[in-house]
Design a protein around this motif. Structure first.
Motif, mmCIF file in Angstrom:
data_model
loop_
_atom_site.group_PDB
_atom_site.id
_atom_site.type_symbol
_atom_site.label_atom_id
_atom_site.label_comp_id
_atom_site.label_asym_id
_atom_site.label_seq_id
_atom_site.Cartn_x
_atom_site.Cartn_y
_atom_site.Cartn_z
ATOM 1 N N ASP A 149 -6.187 -26.971 -3.483
ATOM 2 C CA ASP A 149 -7.329 -26.391 -2.775
ATOM 3 C C ASP A 149 -6.919 -25.122 -2.047
ATOM 4 N N LEU A 150 -5.736 -25.178 -1.412
ATOM 5 C CA LEU A 150 -5.264 -24.002 -0.672
ATOM 6 C C LEU A 150 -4.993 -22.837 -1.616
ATOM 7 N N ILE A 151 -4.391 -23.157 -2.763
ATOM 8 C CA ILE A 151 -4.117 -22.100 -3.750
ATOM 9 C C ILE A 151 -5.416 -21.464 -4.219
ATOM 10 N N ALA A 152 -6.418 -22.326 -4.522
ATOM 11 C CA ALA A 152 -7.719 -21.820 -4.965
ATOM 12 C C ALA A 152 -8.359 -20.952 -3.898
ATOM 13 N N GLN A 153 -8.266 -21.404 -2.643
ATOM 14 C CA GLN A 153 -8.833 -20.621 -1.539
ATOM 15 C C GLN A 153 -8.122 -19.279 -1.405
ATOM 16 N N ASP A 154 -6.779 -19.319 -1.530
ATOM 17 C CA ASP A 154 -6.007 -18.079 -1.411
ATOM 18 C C ASP A 154 -6.365 -17.099 -2.531
ATOM 19 N N ILE A 155 -6.534 -17.646 -3.751
ATOM 20 C CA ILE A 155 -6.893 -16.782 -4.879
ATOM 21 C C ILE A 155 -8.270 -16.168 -4.661
ATOM 22 N N ASP A 156 -9.217 -17.006 -4.221
ATOM 23 C CA ASP A 156 -10.566 -16.497 -3.958
ATOM 24 C C ASP A 156 -10.539 -15.422 -2.880
ATOM 25 N N ALA A 157 -9.752 -15.668 -1.832
ATOM 26 C CA ALA A 157 -9.651 -14.687 -0.739
ATOM 27 C C ALA A 157 -9.024 -13.391 -1.239
ATOM 28 N N TYR A 158 -7.973 -13.550 -2.061
ATOM 29 C CA TYR A 158 -7.302 -12.367 -2.600
ATOM 30 C C TYR A 158 -8.244 -11.558 -3.478
ATOM 31 N N LEU A 159 -8.979 -12.265 -4.370
ATOM 32 C CA LEU A 159 -9.912 -11.577 -5.263
ATOM 33 C C LEU A 159 -11.018 -10.888 -4.477
ATOM 34 N N ASP A 160 -11.481 -11.561 -3.410
ATOM 35 C CA ASP A 160 -12.531 -10.963 -2.585
ATOM 36 C C ASP A 160 -12.031 -9.695 -1.906
ATOM 37 N N ILE A 161 -10.811 -9.756 -1.371
ATOM 38 C CA ILE A 161 -10.232 -8.575 -0.719
ATOM 39 C C ILE A 161 -10.050 -7.450 -1.735
ATOM 40 N N HIS A 162 -9.536 -7.800 -2.927
ATOM 41 C CA HIS A 162 -9.297 -6.789 -3.954
ATOM 42 C C HIS A 162 -10.604 -6.155 -4.423
ATOM 43 N N GLN A 163 -11.651 -6.985 -4.546
ATOM 44 C CA GLN A 163 -12.936 -6.483 -5.020
ATOM 45 C C GLN A 163 -13.542 -5.495 -4.037
ATOM 46 N N HIS A 164 -13.304 -5.699 -2.764
ATOM 47 C CA HIS A 164 -13.929 -4.861 -1.751
ATOM 48 C C HIS A 164 -13.013 -3.755 -1.222
ATOM 49 N N LYS A 165 -11.900 -3.518 -1.914
ATOM 50 C CA LYS A 165 -11.066 -2.379 -1.544
ATOM 51 C C LYS A 165 -11.829 -1.083 -1.803
ATOM 52 N N SER A 166 -11.589 -0.095 -0.973
ATOM 53 C CA SER A 166 -12.204 1.209 -1.213
ATOM 54 C C SER A 166 -11.501 1.891 -2.381
ATOM 55 N N MET A 167 -12.214 2.820 -3.007
ATOM 56 C CA MET A 167 -11.694 3.544 -4.169
ATOM 57 C C MET A 167 -11.474 5.007 -3.807
ATOM 58 N N LEU A 168 -10.307 5.540 -4.149
ATOM 59 C CA LEU A 168 -10.019 6.959 -3.951
ATOM 60 C C LEU A 168 -9.760 7.595 -5.310
ATOM 61 N N ARG A 169 -10.518 8.638 -5.602
ATOM 62 C CA ARG A 169 -10.279 9.430 -6.812
ATOM 63 C C ARG A 169 -9.525 10.693 -6.405
ATOM 64 N N PHE A 170 -8.412 10.955 -7.066
ATOM 65 C CA PHE A 170 -7.685 12.184 -6.734
ATOM 66 C C PHE A 170 -7.099 12.801 -7.991
ATOM 67 N N ILE A 171 -6.721 14.068 -7.884
ATOM 68 C CA ILE A 171 -6.135 14.793 -9.004
ATOM 69 C C ILE A 171 -4.770 15.321 -8.612
ATOM 70 N N THR A 172 -3.947 15.541 -9.601
ATOM 71 C CA THR A 172 -2.713 16.300 -9.397
ATOM 72 C C THR A 172 -2.867 17.601 -10.170
ATOM 73 N N CYS A 173 -2.530 18.700 -9.540
ATOM 74 C CA CYS A 173 -2.669 19.995 -10.202
ATOM 75 C C CYS A 173 -1.598 20.942 -9.688
ATOM 76 N N GLY A 174 -1.533 22.093 -10.290
ATOM 77 C CA GLY A 174 -0.501 23.067 -9.962
ATOM 78 C C GLY A 174 -0.091 23.799 -11.214
ATOM 79 N N SER A 175 1.015 24.502 -11.149
ATOM 80 C CA SER A 175 1.442 25.305 -12.279
ATOM 81 C C SER A 175 2.181 24.457 -13.305
ATOM 82 N N VAL A 176 2.506 25.084 -14.428
ATOM 83 C CA VAL A 176 3.183 24.390 -15.522
ATOM 84 C C VAL A 176 4.542 23.880 -15.061
#
Length: 641
Positions: free
Chosen positions: A16-43
């Protein structure tokens, strides 16, 4: 039995604890914010290597990928390092062979605090258009500089484009510090040089850090090789920087309508992605450009109704009133709506190998709106090295310029500085469907607000009914000397004899008056046809049958005129005379002058002619007499009336 129960119970509790931990982990992961970024510069500043290092350190590489990577690294001859991290990103064969990035590569990874989508953008100048694509959705830009080379031309170009596109978060990553012995003075000199340039283009703040993608210095952990650096590691900064969506949520509601959702007679909603702001039942909203107002009754998703939706969510909004709303409209806060206009000043980044054609009609796509647009001669182009404003007649590949644009109808917009969604657009070639430019609206022109359509009591239908005919444009096109004017004259004579009201616009005659200021450059030819098309449209509004005899060498302009008229009123008539035959006739002696170099930009000699692909009528003057051709055209026109 009791012993067995006692023994089994802790197992159930652990499960039960493992299941709860997995559910909590998945919930936290699902609600993480998303950052889109680029890398750029010269050759060769190390962009792909840096991303490969981020993927490797964040454990986002599967064992089979790692094995393949190690094998590929041996093939390319990586020295002193088991893994060439750049190969994780450079997927094209040409990229691996040359050791460069050509296309934009998108990669996903995550840490305990945030999810990321990173775009690895190419450094070569000829691939600047790819860099613009990657930057268009980014919240942050990592601009890499080779510590051995300092600030280069492409560094400046990419920095200017990032600022132009509206990326507020800039990281200046001075890479390959291991190759300059982690010298503090080298880092400071580069930061000072970049700071001066950044301020000149309007970048007030950026975060500078010394790194080594090759060695991993200051990527995920602080490096002992740079004790003089007190700032965050790259990953620390990426995990904590504010993302654009959190800022957009505080702005007024802007929801471009993508689809009218009507699965049955009992439901009608308007679907789209919320660009800015929030919406909830009971909110007063206004639909643009019509200006109609209503109140939100429901906010619907696949998972059920919401009490509130915010920027970044895709929803279906229902109204309490039955008001007109369709794809391309914008649902906005009732007391704070965006503007609508049809003339603008815009900044353009030209992305096509062929230069911009001044006056040519392109498709403009802004959000969910698609309209026809013409671009005027640029006010100036920007020299990204000096920031000088230089005079220009057009825009070439990778050029950045400012020009006035005019759409064929009012569009809902906001300046790009206020809204990427309602201020950013692309231009599409109408013939090839290629994306030719990215643009940003600076502001609407004052005349766009001062000039309005005047409602007229007598419309085109009334004019046509009085003349007892259907308006039409017979557009004769073909090479000089093909016989356009001859056939058009005969057609008009026959129509006139039948009591039809006509007017013939001839290429040479128009250039004596309306278009006397135009030459024969490609831009002038485009403007010549644009003006004639507008005149022809006005004449059909008067109920006339208009005949035009123009070379009109470009398909795009002929299609532009077709688009000005109601369906079924434009007839493209191709006078198909081979160049050899037209040159043999050479009534005006023009081909002879063109061949001798006395006449520049002559169609068929040193300027192209784009033959119609699907004309309403094709006349071969080597086989059909002008009389027979005229009869065929008259029969076609009257048969369609």
């Amino acid at each position: 039995m009791t012993d067995q129960i006692t023994t089994d119970e802790p197992v159930y509790v652990v499960e039960d604890l493992i299941a709860q931990d997995i559910d909590a982990y998945l919930d936290i992961h699902q609600h993480k914010s998303m950052l889109r970024f680029i890398t750029c510069g010269s050759v060769d500043d190390g962009k792909s290597t840096l991303i490969g290092r981020l993927l490797y350190d964040s454990k986002m590489i599967f064992e089979d990928q790692l094995a393949a990577l190690e094998n590929d690294s041996k093939k390319v001859g990586t020295q002193g390092q088991e893994i060439d991290f750049a190969l994780l990103v450079d997927g094209l064969a040409a990229e691996r062979e040359q050791g460069i990035t050509i296309d934009v590569a998108y990669r996903f990874f995550n840490t305990e605090k945030r999810k990321f989508i990173v775009a690895d953008c190419p450094g070569h100048e000829q691939y600047t258009r790819n860099m613009v694509t990657g930057a268009s959705t980014a919240d942050l830009a990592v601009i890499l500089i080779d510590a051995r080379k300092g600030v280069l031309v492409q560094t400046r170009r990419h920095s200017y484009l990032c600022h132009l596109i509206g990326i507020k978060n800039i990281v200046l990553a001075v890479n390959k510090m291991d190759l300059v012995d982690y010298e503090h003075a080298v880092f400071d000199a580069i930061v000072k040089d970049y700071t001066e340039f950044a301020r000149s283009i309007g970048i007030e703040n950026f975060t500078a850090m010394p790194i080594s993608g090759y060695k991993g210095d200051n990527i995920t952990a602080r490096s002992p090789n740079t004790p003089w650096y007190k700032g965050p590691t790259l990953v620390d900064h990426l995990e904590t920087v504010e993302v654009l969506s959190s800022v957009d949520a505080d702005k007024p509601l802007r929801l471009p309508v993508q689809w009218v959702n009507r699965p049955n007679l009992d439901f009608r909603g308007f679907s789209g992605l919320i660009a800015t702001g929030s919406v909830k039942p009971g909110d007063a909203v206004r639909v643009l450009p019509s200006g109609k107002t209503s109140t939100v009754s429901r906010v619907v998703t696949l998972d059920g109704d919401l009490d509130e939706a915010v920027a970044g969510q895709s929803v279906t909004v229902c109204f309490e009133d039955e008001i007109d709303c369709s794809r391309g409209d914008v649902i906005a806060t009732a007391d704070n709506p965006p503007q609508a206009a049809d003339q603008f000043e815009a900044t353009l980044v030209w992305l096509n190998d062929d230069a911009m054609h001044v006056g040519r009609a392109y498709w403009l796509k802004l959000g969910t709106q698609t309209v026809s647009v013409t671009v005027q001669q640029p006010k100036y182009v920007v020299n990204v090295n000096t920031m000088e404003h230089l005079a220009a007649k057009t825009l070439d590949l990778n050029a950045i310029g400012v020009a006035e644009i005019t759409t064929d109808r009012a569009i809902v917009f906001e300046p790009y500085a206020d809204s990427r969604t309602l201020g950013g657009f692309i231009l599409i070639d109408k013939i090839t469907n290629a994306t030719v430019a990215a643009g940003m609206i600076n502001f609407s022109l004052r005349r766009a607000q001062n000039v309005h359509w005047q409602a007229l009591e007598v419309g085109r239908e009334a004019h046509a009914a009085l003349k007892n005919q259907k308006p039409a444009v017979l557009w004769f096109t073909g090479l000089s000397g093909s016989g356009k004017s001859t056939v058009a004259n005969l057609v008009e004579k026959k129509l006139h004899a039948l009591g039809k009201h006509t007017f013939l616009l001839d290429g040479d005659n128009v250039r004596h008056g309306l278009n006397k200021d135009l030459g024969f450059t490609e831009a002038d030819r485009i403007e010549n046809i644009r003006r004639v098309g507008e005149v022809a449209r006005l004449m059909t509004d008067a109920g006339l049958i208009v005949l035009t005899a123009f070379i009109s060498p470009f398909r795009a302009e002929r299609e532009m005129v077709r688009g000005l008229l109601p369906e079924g009123e434009f007839y493209e008539i191709f006078i198909d005379t081979p160049l050899e035959e037209a040159e043999r006739r050479d009534v005006k002696g023009l081909y002879k002058k063109a061949r001798s170099g006395q006449l520049k930009n002559f169609t068929g000699i040193d300027s192209p002619y784009e033959a119609p692909e699907h004309p309403a009528v094709r006349i071969d003057t080597t086989r059909q007499s002008p009389e027979d051709a005229a009869d065929l055209i008259v029969d076609l026109l009257l048969g369609a009336s």
